[in-house]
Design a protein around this motif. Sequence first.
Motif, short mmCIF file in Angstrom:
data_model
loop_
_atom_site.label_atom_id
_atom_site.label_comp_id
_atom_site.label_asym_id
_atom_site.label_seq_id
_atom_site.Cartn_x
_atom_site.Cartn_y
_atom_site.Cartn_z
N THR A 70 -0.94 -1.64 118.88
CA THR A 70 -2.02 -2.45 120.06
C THR A 70 -2.84 -3.62 119.28
N ALA A 71 -3.34 -2.92 118.17
CA ALA A 71 -4.20 -3.62 117.36
C ALA A 71 -3.51 -5.06 116.89
N ALA B 107 0.56 4.03 118.59
CA ALA B 107 0.27 3.03 119.44
C ALA B 107 -1.00 2.46 119.47
N GLN B 108 -2.15 2.83 118.77
CA GLN B 108 -3.31 2.26 118.51
C GLN B 108 -3.18 1.22 117.55
N GLU B 109 -1.95 1.42 116.33
CA GLU B 109 -1.92 0.42 115.33
C GLU B 109 -1.01 -0.60 115.90
N LEU C 147 0.75 0.83 125.91
CA LEU C 147 0.25 -0.26 124.88
C LEU C 147 -0.59 -0.95 125.93
N THR C 148 -2.02 -1.09 125.56
CA THR C 148 -2.87 -1.75 126.20
C THR C 148 -3.43 -3.10 125.39
N ALA D 29 0.80 8.37 120.09
CA ALA D 29 -0.54 7.74 120.57
C ALA D 29 -1.44 7.33 119.32
N SER D 30 -1.27 7.81 118.20
CA SER D 30 -1.86 7.44 116.99
C SER D 30 -0.98 5.82 116.55
N GLN E 280 -2.82 -7.34 119.76
CA GLN E 280 -3.93 -7.97 119.86
C GLN E 280 -4.18 -9.09 118.97
#
Length: 170
Positions: free
Chosen positions: A160-161, A156-158, A124-125, A153-154, A164
Amino acid sequence: MINNQYPAALATPARMRVLASIDFDNPQLRAALNRITARTAQRTGLPISLATLVFNTSQMAVGATGLDDTWIAASDGTPVEWSFCATMVTTGQPYVIPDARDSEQATNPLVTVDGIASYAGVPLTVSGQIVGAHCILGTEAHQFTSGHLAELASAAQEITALLQEFSDLG
């Protein structure tokens, strides 16, 4: 595996600033992360799914499903030395352990005491820093597929958002 180099590698000032910026106690964030981890567990068929933040001394489960009444749930995480996610955070690469009992993690108390037998996680970035992981864990050895990693991965994008969004770094 106990790795005494984790705290130094995980304590860079830039990483710590990003971690400190995240409102990880926010109930809305926690509820959203719990929903995502529950969906990941359901879609992958693994009993445990986590969204973790990895600090220099501990790993915090900020979103979780499958921990129920465990000590990990009660304490909200683990010592960083026991964290599978810390390895992945320091390398920046997905980390997959099909059989933890036959791996570098074989002596880890999460394996020997708590019965974790398999793990797959992706980073997670947030704001350019790897702050944690989205992972799935099993109580039996498990061969992870490209589909499992794509699902992680999919999601993880959620995650991460959301991290943020709940960060004062915007």
